[in-house]
Design a protein around this motif. Structure first.
Motif, PDB file in Angstrom:
ATOM      1  N   CYS A  77      20.372  -5.480  11.970  1.00 42.90           N
ATOM      2  CA  CYS A  77      20.197  -5.819  13.526  1.00 42.90           C
ATOM      3  C   CYS A  77      18.858  -7.016  13.028  1.00 42.90           C
ATOM      4  CB  CYS A  77      18.717  -4.436  13.520  1.00 42.90           C
ATOM      5  SG  CYS A  77      19.367  -3.629  14.656  1.00 42.90           S
ATOM      6  N   VAL A  78      19.059  -8.336  13.740  1.00 42.76           N
ATOM      7  CA  VAL A  78      18.048  -9.598  13.518  1.00 42.76           C
ATOM      8  C   VAL A  78      16.522  -8.961  14.799  1.00 42.76           C
ATOM      9  CG1 VAL A  78      17.850 -11.734  14.013  1.00 42.76           C
ATOM     10  CG2 VAL A  78      19.756 -10.979  13.480  1.00 42.76           C
ATOM     11  N   ILE A  79      15.621  -9.261  14.027  1.00 41.75           N
ATOM     12  CA  ILE A  79      14.351  -9.313  14.319  1.00 41.75           C
ATOM     13  C   ILE A  79      14.079 -10.019  13.913  1.00 41.75           C
ATOM     14  CG2 ILE A  79      12.208  -7.697  14.167  1.00 41.75           C
ATOM     15  CD1 ILE A  79      13.625  -5.323  12.096  1.00 41.75           C
ATOM     16  N   ASP A  80      13.460 -10.598  15.404  1.00 44.90           N
ATOM     17  CA  ASP A  80      12.154 -11.767  15.855  1.00 44.90           C
ATOM     18  C   ASP A  80      10.938 -10.666  14.685  1.00 44.90           C
ATOM     19  OD1 ASP A  80      13.782 -13.436  16.636  1.00 44.90           O
ATOM     20  OD2 ASP A  80      13.157 -12.691  18.629  1.00 44.90           O
ATOM     21  N   ASP A 135      11.995 -16.204   2.926  1.00 52.88           N
ATOM     22  CA  ASP A 135      13.169 -17.723   3.057  1.00 52.88           C
ATOM     23  C   ASP A 135      14.173 -17.260   4.839  1.00 52.88           C
ATOM     24  OD1 ASP A 135      11.238 -18.711   1.567  1.00 52.88           O
ATOM     25  OD2 ASP A 135      13.083 -18.093  -0.341  1.00 52.88           O
ATOM     26  N   SER A 136      14.421 -17.993   5.256  1.00 53.62           N
ATOM     27  CA  SER A 136      15.223 -17.805   5.815  1.00 53.62           C
ATOM     28  C   SER A 136      16.852 -17.786   5.656  1.00 53.62           C
ATOM     29  CB  SER A 136      15.151 -18.876   7.142  1.00 53.62           C
ATOM     30  OG  SER A 136      15.603 -19.322   6.510  1.00 53.62           O
ATOM     31  N   LEU A 137      17.966 -16.519   6.322  1.00 54.32           N
ATOM     32  CA  LEU A 137      18.624 -16.945   5.788  1.00 54.32           C
ATOM     33  C   LEU A 137      19.550 -17.408   6.960  1.00 54.32           C
ATOM     34  CD1 LEU A 137      19.006 -12.222   6.029  1.00 54.32           C
ATOM     35  CD2 LEU A 137      19.449 -14.266   4.089  1.00 54.32           C
ATOM     36  N   PRO A 138      21.303 -17.871   6.177  1.00 53.66           N
ATOM     37  CA  PRO A 138      21.902 -19.596   7.004  1.00 53.66           C
ATOM     38  C   PRO A 138      21.568 -18.710   8.476  1.00 53.66           C
ATOM     39  CG  PRO A 138      22.576 -18.700   5.453  1.00 53.66           C
ATOM     40  CD  PRO A 138      21.461 -17.475   5.210  1.00 53.66           C
ATOM     41  N   LEU A 198      19.940 -17.979  10.903  1.00 52.68           N
ATOM     42  CA  LEU A 198      18.211 -17.164  11.299  1.00 52.68           C
ATOM     43  C   LEU A 198      16.899 -18.379  11.084  1.00 52.68           C
ATOM     44  CD1 LEU A 198      19.613 -13.701   9.655  1.00 52.68           C
ATOM     45  CD2 LEU A 198      19.554 -14.935  12.313  1.00 52.68           C
ATOM     46  N   SER A 199      16.573 -18.398  12.425  1.00 54.65           N
ATOM     47  CA  SER A 199      14.814 -18.807  11.285  1.00 54.65           C
ATOM     48  C   SER A 199      13.479 -18.346  10.658  1.00 54.65           C
ATOM     49  CB  SER A 199      13.935 -19.090  13.357  1.00 54.65           C
ATOM     50  OG  SER A 199      13.024 -18.178  13.686  1.00 54.65           O
ATOM     51  N   VAL A 213      14.244 -11.976  10.574  1.00 55.53           N
ATOM     52  CA  VAL A 213      14.550 -11.267   9.622  1.00 55.53           C
ATOM     53  C   VAL A 213      16.055 -10.076  10.317  1.00 55.53           C
ATOM     54  CG1 VAL A 213      12.304 -10.675   8.308  1.00 55.53           C
ATOM     55  CG2 VAL A 213      13.114  -9.696   9.862  1.00 55.53           C
ATOM     56  N   VAL A 214      16.315  -9.165   8.940  1.00 53.53           N
ATOM     57  CA  VAL A 214      17.881  -8.734   9.478  1.00 53.53           C
ATOM     58  C   VAL A 214      17.204  -7.182   8.593  1.00 53.53           C
ATOM     59  CG1 VAL A 214      20.051  -8.430   8.766  1.00 53.53           C
ATOM     60  CG2 VAL A 214      19.567 -10.610   8.774  1.00 53.53           C
ATOM     61  N   ALA A 215      17.387  -6.027   9.211  1.00 51.97           N
ATOM     62  CA  ALA A 215      17.680  -5.005   9.182  1.00 51.97           C
ATOM     63  C   ALA A 215      19.031  -3.975   8.412  1.00 51.97           C
ATOM     64  CB  ALA A 215      16.778  -4.189   9.737  1.00 51.97           C
TER      65      ALA A 215
END
Length: 197
Positions: free
Chosen positions: A151-154, A161-164, A166-167, A171-173
């Motif tokens: 899941c991508v969570i705002d 640090d952001s992942l490619p 993503l802002s 974050v990613v769970a």
């Protein structure tokens, strides 16, 4: 609540928490409950927590005119995917009996999310961090069941640090695995199951 989590409640905390216990609801309590989607709720039983979370997801979907989808856990025994009646039995167990991983996870785009683990302490992505569901990466089977991978969570408070793609505030769970023991409903033997959800 932070002191409650660590068993450090004082007398004032005890009084404050007891004023917020819901039991038999009066009409005044029902009026207060109209605001329940925005309130943290502490329950004694995991089955109650699971039901409240399901109801909250449904309410959020209706209120925001969004679709709610269930993401199904995958249970494995001896490395093999559990299927049939045993799979159905395992999916219906509450999270207190499955190491916290629910069988059918209700998710709605934009719904509030609270993380239950420390993912990036220095970046502020820790147990109790709040955010909003942005998207779910999943696959489907031939029956249309969805299985979440991530899941991508705002998360407005994140400074990691952001992942490619993503802002810095996303974050990613990832799906996680956990093993638990259960008494087989048909053979009555205790078996070990590994759940991915």
């Amino acid at each position: 609540l932070a002191r409650l989590r660590t068993g450090q409640c004082n007398a004032e905390d005890y009084v404050a928490l007891n004023r917020r216990v819901l039991g038999y609801m009066s009409s005044q309590d029902k009026e207060l409950m109209s605001h329940w989607p925005s309130c943290p709720v502490i329950t004694k039983h995991n089955a109650v927590k699971d039901a409240i979370n399901d109801k909250a997801a449904r309410s959020f979907a209706v209120k925001n005119k969004q679709l709610m989808h269930y993401y199904i856990a995958r249970d494995y025994r001896n490395g093999e995917l559990v299927q049939g009646r045993l799979a159905d039995h395992l999916l219906n167990r509450h999270t207190g009996k499955t190491q916290g991983l629910i069988g059918r996870l209700p998710l709605v785009k934009g719904m509030p999310i609270i993380l239950l683990q420390n993912y990036d302490v220095s970046g502020g992505v820790v147990n109790g961090s709040e955010g909003y569901l942005s998207s779910v990466r999943y696959e489907t089977d031939d029956r249309g069941n969805r299985y979440a991978h991530s899941c991508v969570i705002d998360m407005p408070t994140s400074s990691c640090d952001s992942l490619p793609g993503l802002s810095r505030k996303q974050v990613v769970a990832l799906a996680e695995k956990s093993s638990y023991e259960v008494r087989h409903p048909y053979s009555n033997k205790v078996i070990t199951v590994t759940r991915k959800q």
